[in-house]
Motif scaffolding. Structure first.
Motif: not given
Length: 374
Positions: A325-332
């Motif tokens: 249930g962990f969702e992808p998140r873009l990092t910068h």
């Protein structure tokens, strides 16, 4: 208006530094960064020489950027080893470099502290300072949208994307409520994993930072260090770090200890703020099937639900988090390279990499275990 360098957070009062912070994230606080230094976890000898940047106007602190001079790329979690290797082959000095980051903590958060106008002035002054100090470039990792807006307005900074996996609390009443949001097959898988651990006799106890005895902190550190020992590496943090941080920021620390037949067997170390739980370190004295998932993921998710936290950041990497249930998140991250040829080559690489990262994030979202329409 001047750019100042600090060789230690001890050179500035905690109240003055913390007054610049935009929120209560623990990693940015003076106490956290100073504890890294005073515990010996961060020092020039291990490649992390403190070099924090301040921007003052008429003697008043207007902006700051926590940073370090680096002679390696360990503990950063934005990987530029290939760039360093290419420089070595080409006879270009890549180290020392300057890094704006929280050591050993791949957590998105404010890096450019203070007013946007002053932070922009600090950034504009940074390239000249790099040349004066013989640094190959500057890198700022895990930035916020506000930081990104400022950095993209500066010339010659290169943007890089990465992916992490975060769990979001959508107002769940309890863990079962979360399970009910999943597709049937995935729901059964998670329930089976939890039952396997509890059925083996494990119990779990949560502690605030000031509730642990020193012998319990010894256990926490032994478990933490073991995760590096199995890979033949030395741990980044010292034993003193844990006791010092517990004394200075007990409210931000949570530790869960897994016990078997009354004996501690594993632990997970977390930090928290008013909105988010951050899973940081884990370790066990022996291998137990599925114990890692329970201690590091399910216990944290249940804690976030019980405390009404919005998000659970369980650490970098880990595609296995998707099915839970962990969702992808873009990092910068952002990179300024003084050598024009290197800058051009990296810019071309990053353009291609960004497209690949975005495509992977889209693909990962399509494989999440939630029921369609949720």
């Amino acid at each position: 208006m001047s750019l100042f360098h600090l060789s230690s957070l001890a050179e500035i009062a905690a109240a003055e530094w913390d007054a610049l912070l935009p929120d209560d994230q623990p990693f940015l606080r003076h106490a956290f960064l100073l504890t890294l230094e005073e515990s010996g976890s961060v020092r020039a000898e291990n490649g992390w020489q403190p070099d924090h940047l301040l921007w003052r106007e008429n003697g008043r602190l207007r902006a700051a950027l926590p940073g370090y001079r680096k002679r390696n790329s360990w503990g950063e979690y934005v990987f530029d080893h290939a760039w360093a290797d290419a420089c070595q082959r080409a006879g270009i000095a890549y180290y020392p470099k300057w890094l704006g980051a929280i050591p050993f903590s791949p957590v998105t958060g404010a890096r450019l502290l203070g007013s946007a106008e002053a932070a922009a002035a600090l950034l504009a002054a940074l390239p000249e300072a790099l040349g004066q100090h013989g640094l190959s470039g500057a890198h700022i990792n895990f930035t916020t949208p506000q930081d990104n807006d400022l950095l993209q307005q500066q010339p010659d900074w290169l943007a890089r994307l990465g992916v992490q996996y975060h769990w979001h609390n959508r107002g769940y009443r309890d863990f079962q409520d979360f399970l009910d949001s999943l597709m049937s097959r995935k729901r059964k898988q998670l329930r089976k994993e939890r039952e396997q651990v509890t059925g083996s006799g494990f119990t779990f106890d949560w502690y605030r930072g000031d509730a642990l005895r020193e012998d319990q902190w010894d256990f926490v550190y032994t478990c933490y260090a073991s995760t590096y020992a199995v890979r033949g590496q030395h741990p980044y943090l010292t034993r003193d770090f844990f006791s010092l941080l517990a004394a200075r920021m007990p409210h931000a620390i949570r530790v869960v200890i897994a016990s078997l037949q009354g004996q501690p067997a594993a632990m997970a170390f977390y930090l928290r703020d008013s909105t988010t739980l951050y899973g940081r370190y884990w370790g066990c004295l022996a291998e137990f099937d599925r114990l890692h998932f329970e201690t590091c993921f399910y216990q944290g998710m249940a804690f976030a639900i019980a405390e009404g936290l919005q998000r659970f950041d369980a650490g970098a990497q880990g595609e296995h988090k998707l099915v839970r249930g962990f969702e992808p998140r873009l990092t910068h991250s952002w990179h300024y390279l003084c050598h024009e040829g290197l800058r051009a080559a990296v810019a071309d690489f990053l353009q291609q990499e960004r497209a690949g990262v975005r495509a992977w994030a889209d693909e990962a979202r399509a494989s999440l275990p939630y029921r369609r329409g949720d």
